[in-house]
Motif scaffolding. Sequence first.
Motif, PDB file in Angstrom:
ATOM      1  N   VAL A   5       0.859  -1.184   0.000  1.00  0.00           N
ATOM      2  CA  VAL A   5       0.000   0.000   0.000  1.00  0.00           C
ATOM      3  C   VAL A   5       0.894   1.233   0.000  1.00  0.00           C
ATOM      4  O   VAL A   5       1.819   1.344   0.811  1.00  0.00           O
ATOM      5  CB  VAL A   5      -0.920   0.026   1.239  1.00  0.00           C
ATOM      6  N   VAL A   6       0.629   2.160  -0.915  1.00  0.00           N
ATOM      7  CA  VAL A   6       1.393   3.403  -0.997  1.00  0.00           C
ATOM      8  C   VAL A   6       0.421   4.568  -0.858  1.00  0.00           C
ATOM      9  O   VAL A   6      -0.544   4.671  -1.630  1.00  0.00           O
ATOM     10  CB  VAL A   6       2.160   3.518  -2.330  1.00  0.00           C
ATOM     11  N   GLY A   7       0.669   5.418   0.126  1.00  0.00           N
ATOM     12  CA  GLY A   7      -0.225   6.563   0.316  1.00  0.00           C
ATOM     13  C   GLY A   7      -0.039   7.222   1.658  1.00  0.00           C
ATOM     14  O   GLY A   7       1.062   7.212   2.224  1.00  0.00           O
ATOM     15  N   SER A   8      -1.118   7.779   2.172  1.00  0.00           N
ATOM     16  CA  SER A   8      -1.042   8.639   3.354  1.00  0.00           C
ATOM     17  C   SER A   8      -1.238   7.850   4.640  1.00  0.00           C
ATOM     18  O   SER A   8      -2.067   6.943   4.722  1.00  0.00           O
ATOM     19  CB  SER A   8      -2.112   9.732   3.274  1.00  0.00           C
ATOM     20  N   ALA A   9      -0.439   8.217   5.643  1.00  0.00           N
ATOM     21  CA  ALA A   9      -0.612   7.732   7.016  1.00  0.00           C
ATOM     22  C   ALA A   9      -0.374   8.924   7.912  1.00  0.00           C
ATOM     23  O   ALA A   9       0.668   9.583   7.825  1.00  0.00           O
ATOM     24  CB  ALA A   9       0.367   6.602   7.318  1.00  0.00           C
ATOM     25  N   HIS A  10      -1.331   9.240   8.751  1.00  0.00           N
ATOM     26  CA  HIS A  10      -1.206  10.463   9.546  1.00  0.00           C
ATOM     27  C   HIS A  10      -2.076  10.390  10.786  1.00  0.00           C
ATOM     28  O   HIS A  10      -2.884   9.465  10.949  1.00  0.00           O
ATOM     29  CB  HIS A  10      -1.605  11.680   8.715  1.00  0.00           C
ATOM     30  N   LEU A  11      -1.922  11.372  11.649  1.00  0.00           N
ATOM     31  CA  LEU A  11      -2.838  11.513  12.769  1.00  0.00           C
ATOM     32  C   LEU A  11      -4.163  12.050  12.270  1.00  0.00           C
ATOM     33  O   LEU A  11      -4.203  12.958  11.442  1.00  0.00           O
ATOM     34  CB  LEU A  11      -2.272  12.460  13.827  1.00  0.00           C
ATOM     35  N   ASP A  12      -5.251  11.491  12.765  1.00  0.00           N
ATOM     36  CA  ASP A  12      -6.603  11.970  12.476  1.00  0.00           C
ATOM     37  C   ASP A  12      -7.130  12.720  13.688  1.00  0.00           C
ATOM     38  O   ASP A  12      -7.110  12.189  14.800  1.00  0.00           O
ATOM     39  CB  ASP A  12      -7.546  10.785  12.215  1.00  0.00           C
ATOM     40  N   ALA A  31     -12.004  13.092  18.633  1.00  0.00           N
ATOM     41  CA  ALA A  31     -11.286  11.807  18.680  1.00  0.00           C
ATOM     42  C   ALA A  31      -9.950  11.970  17.963  1.00  0.00           C
ATOM     43  O   ALA A  31      -9.893  12.525  16.862  1.00  0.00           O
ATOM     44  CB  ALA A  31     -12.108  10.711  18.017  1.00  0.00           C
ATOM     45  N   ILE A  32      -8.887  11.521  18.606  1.00  0.00           N
ATOM     46  CA  ILE A  32      -7.557  11.561  17.999  1.00  0.00           C
ATOM     47  C   ILE A  32      -7.115  10.123  17.770  1.00  0.00           C
ATOM     48  O   ILE A  32      -7.051   9.325  18.700  1.00  0.00           O
ATOM     49  CB  ILE A  32      -6.547  12.294  18.888  1.00  0.00           C
ATOM     50  N   ASP A  33      -6.841   9.803  16.524  1.00  0.00           N
ATOM     51  CA  ASP A  33      -6.455   8.432  16.186  1.00  0.00           C
ATOM     52  C   ASP A  33      -5.514   8.490  14.996  1.00  0.00           C
ATOM     53  O   ASP A  33      -5.063   9.567  14.591  1.00  0.00           O
ATOM     54  CB  ASP A  33      -7.700   7.597  15.869  1.00  0.00           C
ATOM     55  N   VAL A  34      -5.214   7.350  14.428  1.00  0.00           N
ATOM     56  CA  VAL A  34      -4.381   7.280  13.230  1.00  0.00           C
ATOM     57  C   VAL A  34      -5.267   6.952  12.041  1.00  0.00           C
ATOM     58  O   VAL A  34      -6.145   6.094  12.129  1.00  0.00           O
ATOM     59  CB  VAL A  34      -3.275   6.228  13.379  1.00  0.00           C
ATOM     60  N   GLY A  35      -5.065   7.675  10.950  1.00  0.00           N
ATOM     61  CA  GLY A  35      -5.846   7.433   9.742  1.00  0.00           C
ATOM     62  C   GLY A  35      -5.015   7.711   8.510  1.00  0.00           C
ATOM     63  O   GLY A  35      -3.799   7.546   8.506  1.00  0.00           O
ATOM     64  N   GLY A  36      -5.686   8.197   7.491  1.00  0.00           N
ATOM     65  CA  GLY A  36      -5.085   8.322   6.166  1.00  0.00           C
ATOM     66  C   GLY A  36      -5.633   7.207   5.303  1.00  0.00           C
ATOM     67  O   GLY A  36      -5.778   6.067   5.764  1.00  0.00           O
ATOM     68  N   THR A  37      -5.980   7.524   4.071  1.00  0.00           N
ATOM     69  CA  THR A  37      -6.576   6.509   3.200  1.00  0.00           C
ATOM     70  C   THR A  37      -5.695   5.272   3.108  1.00  0.00           C
ATOM     71  O   THR A  37      -6.156   4.140   3.282  1.00  0.00           O
ATOM     72  CB  THR A  37      -6.819   7.102   1.798  1.00  0.00           C
ATOM     73  N   GLY A  38      -4.403   5.490   2.838  1.00  0.00           N
ATOM     74  CA  GLY A  38      -3.495   4.350   2.742  1.00  0.00           C
ATOM     75  C   GLY A  38      -3.415   3.575   4.032  1.00  0.00           C
ATOM     76  O   GLY A  38      -3.443   2.342   4.041  1.00  0.00           O
ATOM     77  N   ALA A  39      -3.311   4.292   5.153  1.00  0.00           N
ATOM     78  CA  ALA A  39      -3.207   3.629   6.460  1.00  0.00           C
ATOM     79  C   ALA A  39      -4.464   2.836   6.777  1.00  0.00           C
ATOM     80  O   ALA A  39      -4.395   1.706   7.272  1.00  0.00           O
ATOM     81  CB  ALA A  39      -2.941   4.669   7.548  1.00  0.00           C
ATOM     82  N   ASN A  40      -5.624   3.415   6.508  1.00  0.00           N
ATOM     83  CA  ASN A  40      -6.881   2.708   6.767  1.00  0.00           C
ATOM     84  C   ASN A  40      -6.981   1.422   5.945  1.00  0.00           C
ATOM     85  O   ASN A  40      -7.385   0.365   6.445  1.00  0.00           O
ATOM     86  CB  ASN A  40      -8.074   3.605   6.437  1.00  0.00           C
ATOM     87  N   ILE A  41      -6.628   1.532   4.675  1.00  0.00           N
ATOM     88  CA  ILE A  41      -6.679   0.353   3.805  1.00  0.00           C
ATOM     89  C   ILE A  41      -5.700  -0.704   4.299  1.00  0.00           C
ATOM     90  O   ILE A  41      -6.014  -1.895   4.368  1.00  0.00           O
ATOM     91  CB  ILE A  41      -6.373   0.746   2.343  1.00  0.00           C
ATOM     92  N   ALA A  42      -4.488  -0.267   4.668  1.00  0.00           N
ATOM     93  CA  ALA A  42      -3.460  -1.208   5.132  1.00  0.00           C
ATOM     94  C   ALA A  42      -3.907  -1.943   6.395  1.00  0.00           C
ATOM     95  O   ALA A  42      -3.779  -3.170   6.493  1.00  0.00           O
ATOM     96  CB  ALA A  42      -2.147  -0.468   5.376  1.00  0.00           C
ATOM     97  N   VAL A  43      -4.437  -1.200   7.370  1.00  0.00           N
ATOM     98  CA  VAL A  43      -4.875  -1.822   8.618  1.00  0.00           C
ATOM     99  C   VAL A  43      -6.030  -2.781   8.362  1.00  0.00           C
ATOM    100  O   VAL A  43      -6.062  -3.904   8.880  1.00  0.00           O
ATOM    101  CB  VAL A  43      -5.278  -0.760   9.652  1.00  0.00           C
TER     102      VAL A  43
END
Length: 456
Positions: A5-12, A31-43
């Motif tokens: 997966v290539v893309g965004s991973a960031h704090l949400d 709510a503070i969590d980790v997101g990003g389209t790439g990160a969500n897909i990866a998880v």
Amino acid sequence: MKAVVVGSAHLDVLATVTGDDLALDKIGQVAIDVGGTGANIAVNLRERGAKVTMLTVMNDSPFSRIVCEFMGSHGVEMAVSTLDGPDAVFSAHVGKDGEMMSAISSMPVGGASFETDTIYTLLTDADCLVLDCNISAAELDRLVGFANDMLVPVFVAAVSEEKSLRIKEVGGKIDGVFMNRKEAAYYRAHHLHGASSYEDMARDLHAPLIVTLGPDGAVVADPERTFSIPPPSVKGIANLLGAGDAFMAATIYHHIGEHLSLHEAASAGARLAAKVMQLANCNTGKAGAVTEIMESLEYRASRDALTGLLTRGQAERDARTAIEASAIGNRPAAVIIIDIDHFKKINDQFGHDVGDMVIRMVSDAIRSGIRDTDIAARWGGEEFVVILPGATADAAVVVAERIRGLVENALKEKRVTVSAGVAVLANEMTELDDMLKRADEMLYAAKNSGRNRVVA
């Protein structure tokens, strides 16, 4: 199944206003969590059972380390290009119905140009490549080209209305484009001038098109026909931001990993999307994981890596507070300084690995010999400090002798011993530094009188 997966991973940072959706200085929930389209897909892919490597860009800040810790804690292998620049953060106002009202984001991955060798290495045994449109149009085109050369299926997530237009710049073959209703409408309006069906869009994209429609479900379109996917059954929608990412992840997993057709895989994907809609965060990762990671990082920062005892800095802070409280409350307190006898000879004779083992075993003896309320630290090298709130001189000597005996018994084969000096809170010594100085004098007295003993 292995996915890259290539893309965004960031704090949400997701803020939901209580009551109406007007956001001007209103009370709500954040709510503070980790997101990003790439990160969500990866998880979500990892939660399905896929082996996942994520390639992204971020700086070397504590926030970035939290993101990497989060991803690693969910089994995603991170391949991070580190660049100077802002933190990767996405801040959004979420309406009462779970829809995003507005957002501001910082996306370092947007300027990425990944190393060619890294891409080829990651794709060598990959079953699919997943890209999100937070990366530039040029990089999208480049990465799709690599995947095509290596015969790796590639899927692209539109991410946002404006960024969806980047897909048109891709010259290679894409095996599936994922958009939501708004992104598809924006793409039609700005590229196909609005008058087109999903089949027309699939023809224009030269790729199957999968569009999520919120409460109306989803569609899977190819140039010839469109399949409708019924909406999932959801009780109480908390958030829609990550539902599309979860849907995409599950669809890809079932399509590539279980060899279902795209529309059959999308039907299975809808069930995972329903789960995410009921969460405050954007993926199926563990709730509260960021808080746990921050606590874990704080704990590790306060602990000596070799022994697990407190670091000197953390112990000094804790000890000053404890001794000040004892002095004000007219209660006793004691300090013990412990030093391993002839430690240089141990290193010279047996090597540093054995020296480290000795330090760990002495640390274990110290831990075994004190109360949970006492403070124990590796002060430096082979020296340790123990603070005993509430302990008299006699009690401190008993503790020091207990530790000395534990070390002697545990390390009898290597003839390792320790010496200790004890000092107690007194009228002329009400500060930690004074007590440490006096305990150090007692330690030297123990060394000079034969070692393997306690002097108070």
